[in-house]
Design a protein around this motif. Sequence first.
Motif, PDB file in Angstrom:
ATOM      1  N   THR A  97       0.871  -1.172   0.000  1.00 21.07           N
ATOM      2  CA  THR A  97       0.000   0.000   0.000  1.00 21.07           C
ATOM      3  C   THR A  97       0.904   1.217   0.000  1.00 21.07           C
TER       4      THR A  97
ATOM      5  N   CYS B 271       4.458  -0.305   8.682  1.00 19.34           N
ATOM      6  CA  CYS B 271       4.413   0.951   7.945  1.00 19.34           C
ATOM      7  C   CYS B 271       5.813   1.528   7.911  1.00 19.34           C
TER       8      CYS B 271
ATOM      9  N   THR C  81       3.093  -1.041   4.166  1.00 17.11           N
ATOM     10  CA  THR C  81       2.539   0.264   3.818  1.00 17.11           C
ATOM     11  C   THR C  81       3.713   1.220   3.708  1.00 17.11           C
TER      12      THR C  81
ATOM     13  N   VAL D 203      -6.092   3.101   5.329  1.00 17.88           N
ATOM     14  CA  VAL D 203      -5.460   1.841   4.932  1.00 17.88           C
ATOM     15  C   VAL D 203      -5.995   0.730   5.828  1.00 17.88           C
TER      16      VAL D 203
ATOM     17  N   LEU E  12      -3.383   7.374   6.562  1.00 15.21           N
ATOM     18  CA  LEU E  12      -3.039   6.064   7.135  1.00 15.21           C
ATOM     19  C   LEU E  12      -4.285   5.376   7.713  1.00 15.21           C
TER      20      LEU E  12
END
Length: 239
Positions: free
Chosen positions: A6, A84, A109, A76, A73
């Motif tokens: 992501t 992340c 992410t 997500v 964020l």
Amino acid sequence: MSWTATILTLFPEMFPGPLGQSLAGRALENGTWNCDVRDLRAFGLGRHNAVDDTPFGGGAGMVMRADVVDTALDSVSRQDGAPCVYLTPRGRPLAQADIRRYAMGPGVTLLCGRYEGVDERVLEARSIEQVSIGDYVLSGGETAALVLLDACVRLLPGVMGSAESGVEESFSDGLLEYPHYTRPAEWQGRSVPDVLLSGNHAAIARWRREQSERVTRERRPDLWAAHLSHSSRPSVQEG
Ligand code: 6GU
């Protein structure tokens, strides 16, 4: 569910970019991994969808707002255990051990910064890992994110053939790879090392190990020192 990257960026059109080609591109097409790109601008504030503001304390450039990054964020989906990562030249150096850890999990992410960077508070509040891909400055985190993803995707199950499955590659034992040769056996007066044509597999393995150690010692004294302190077996050089 496939391994998912992501990506939060102000330049969504940069993805998958080169990772839509070759090995990674094929793996993307066959669903081995998935590239979920989110435009940070969509979370911007006010009439102009502002994502940045001037730095407290003064100075050049702009800083990406903590509230905007936080909202992005929040959008997500909480993939359990997907770390992340914020790409920044201020981060700790990205290493193959990190890549292995990311590739093993459900995905990553990636937060790509532009301008002077992201307000530190959102990085702290969300315990975001900060990593750098080397000691030089890029214009943004996007190209660094592509580097990180390339390194992860090639490790996903089925992406590389078993031949190149990474047992012998650089960094698997903390050493750089030995040099490679193919036909012709002589080219512009330069010969391939005799041992490689000998058919003596033990001698070839010994030569390659010596070459790996020599190249690492000459080019990467930092890796060589780490290798010596982590390996109990003496090197060929030391006898
Ligand atoms: Cl991760 N980002 C930027 N902008 N520059 C870099 C970097 C990352 N790593 C090295 N230089």
